[in-house]
Design a protein around this motif. Structure first.
Motif, PDB file in Angstrom:
ATOM      1  N   LEU A   1     111.594  65.815   5.230  1.00 51.33           N
ATOM      2  CA  LEU A   1     110.389  65.010   5.098  1.00 51.33           C
ATOM      3  C   LEU A   1     109.174  65.734   5.637  1.00 51.33           C
ATOM      4  N   THR A   2     109.347  66.429   6.781  1.00 51.59           N
ATOM      5  CA  THR A   2     108.225  67.178   7.360  1.00 51.59           C
ATOM      6  C   THR A   2     107.734  68.250   6.403  1.00 51.59           C
ATOM      7  N   LYS A   3     108.670  68.966   5.784  1.00 49.98           N
ATOM      8  CA  LYS A   3     108.280  70.037   4.866  1.00 49.98           C
ATOM      9  C   LYS A   3     107.585  69.461   3.641  1.00 49.98           C
ATOM     10  N   LEU A   4     108.079  68.294   3.156  1.00 47.11           N
ATOM     11  CA  LEU A   4     107.424  67.652   2.024  1.00 47.11           C
ATOM     12  C   LEU A   4     106.002  67.259   2.373  1.00 47.11           C
ATOM     13  N   LYS A   5     105.792  66.785   3.586  1.00 41.57           N
ATOM     14  CA  LYS A   5     104.455  66.399   4.015  1.00 41.57           C
ATOM     15  C   LYS A   5     103.515  67.593   4.026  1.00 41.57           C
TER      16      LYS A   5
ATOM     17  N   PHE B   1     112.742  74.952 -14.954  1.00 37.40           N
ATOM     18  CA  PHE B   1     111.468  74.463 -14.428  1.00 37.40           C
ATOM     19  C   PHE B   1     111.001  75.328 -13.255  1.00 37.40           C
ATOM     20  N   ILE B   2     111.916  75.606 -12.335  1.00 40.88           N
ATOM     21  CA  ILE B   2     111.553  76.392 -11.155  1.00 40.88           C
ATOM     22  C   ILE B   2     111.176  77.818 -11.544  1.00 40.88           C
ATOM     23  N   GLU B   3     111.883  78.407 -12.499  1.00 41.75           N
ATOM     24  CA  GLU B   3     111.521  79.752 -12.961  1.00 41.75           C
ATOM     25  C   GLU B   3     110.102  79.770 -13.524  1.00 41.75           C
ATOM     26  N   ALA B   4     109.730  78.728 -14.262  1.00 40.23           N
ATOM     27  CA  ALA B   4     108.381  78.647 -14.819  1.00 40.23           C
ATOM     28  C   ALA B   4     107.339  78.495 -13.713  1.00 40.23           C
TER      29      ALA B   4
ATOM     30  N   LEU C   1     111.153  76.848  -2.104  1.00 47.92           N
ATOM     31  CA  LEU C   1     111.857  76.670  -3.366  1.00 47.92           C
ATOM     32  C   LEU C   1     112.925  75.588  -3.255  1.00 47.92           C
ATOM     33  N   ASP C   2     113.671  75.602  -2.154  1.00 46.74           N
ATOM     34  CA  ASP C   2     114.716  74.600  -1.948  1.00 46.74           C
ATOM     35  C   ASP C   2     114.121  73.201  -1.856  1.00 46.74           C
ATOM     36  N   THR C   3     112.955  73.096  -1.205  1.00 45.80           N
ATOM     37  CA  THR C   3     112.310  71.797  -1.068  1.00 45.80           C
ATOM     38  C   THR C   3     111.849  71.284  -2.430  1.00 45.80           C
ATOM     39  N   LEU C   4     111.277  72.197  -3.241  1.00 49.59           N
ATOM     40  CA  LEU C   4     110.864  71.803  -4.581  1.00 49.59           C
ATOM     41  C   LEU C   4     112.065  71.359  -5.404  1.00 49.59           C
TER      42      LEU C   4
END
Length: 212
Positions: A2-6, A50-53, A73-76
């Protein structure tokens, strides 16, 4: 998590990196027009595409996210999986994270990999859909699929205006937007253009509902 998303799931336009809209091709359609076929929900395996793009866009400074290392990348990836399975996009608003409506959609022919994808989100039923990122696969550029993708997004998210923002340097994406009926609203001091498409209804779906 959650912190990283914020820290980075934010729509802020304070830097030139926070802009949606991938590199989308708008070459000629084989039939001379954009397809009206609606998009379908993405599949689990589509997230890699999607992530590669996003990574290709980030290398050009055109990604809405700055992917500094594997943790980002992991968070995305987790955020996209959450959107795919729950139709919820975790959106940073000031000091907290809100649960927005989210759709991860794919343009596909048959059972093969997606020709292109769109990530759309909005805070509630009354708001316009925001296209946070969209792209056409490398092997399908130059075939008119950019305009097809965006036209199909208007049908898939029918009845609601669509909005997106992207740098003026995304020339092919801008051509695709304009071909799909998006209009430029304004350009900010960072040379980021805002586009909007008015609400469009899928008449075929309305017709089917009328006889159901």
């Amino acid at each position: 998590m959650l912190t990283k998303l914020k820290q980075w799931l934010s729509p802020s336009a304070s830097t030139t990196h926070d802009h949606p809209g991938g590199h989308v091709d708008s070459g000629p359609d084989v039939n001379g027009q954009a397809s009206s076929r609606a998009l379908e929900s993405a599949r689990e395996g589509d997230i890699d595409s999607f992530i590669e793009a996003v990574q290709r866009a980030d290398a050009k400074g055109h990604s809405p996210w700055v992917l500094r290392d594997k943790a980002y990348l992991d968070t995305l990836r987790r955020a996209l999986e959450f959107t795919l399975h729950r139709r919820v996009w975790l959106q940073r608003e000031q000091e907290h994270v809100e649960h927005w409506q989210g759709r991860l959609l794919a343009l596909r022919h048959g059972d093969g990999p997606p020709l292109g994808m769109v990530l759309a989100c909005r805070p509630d039923d009354e708001a316009a859909w925001q296209l946070r990122f969209f792209f056409i696969s490398q092997e399908w550029k130059g075939s008119g699929h950019g305009a097809r993708l965006l036209t199909a997004a208007r049908l898939s998210l029918s009845g609601v205006p669509l909005q997106t923002r992207l740098p003026l340097g995304c020339h092919t994406a801008i051509q695709s937007l304009e071909a799909a009926g998006f209009q430029r609203m304004y350009v900010d001091a960072f040379e980021v253009a805002s586009y909007e498409a008015p609400a469009q209804w899928d008449v075929r779906q309305q017709h089917r509902r009328g006889f159901s």
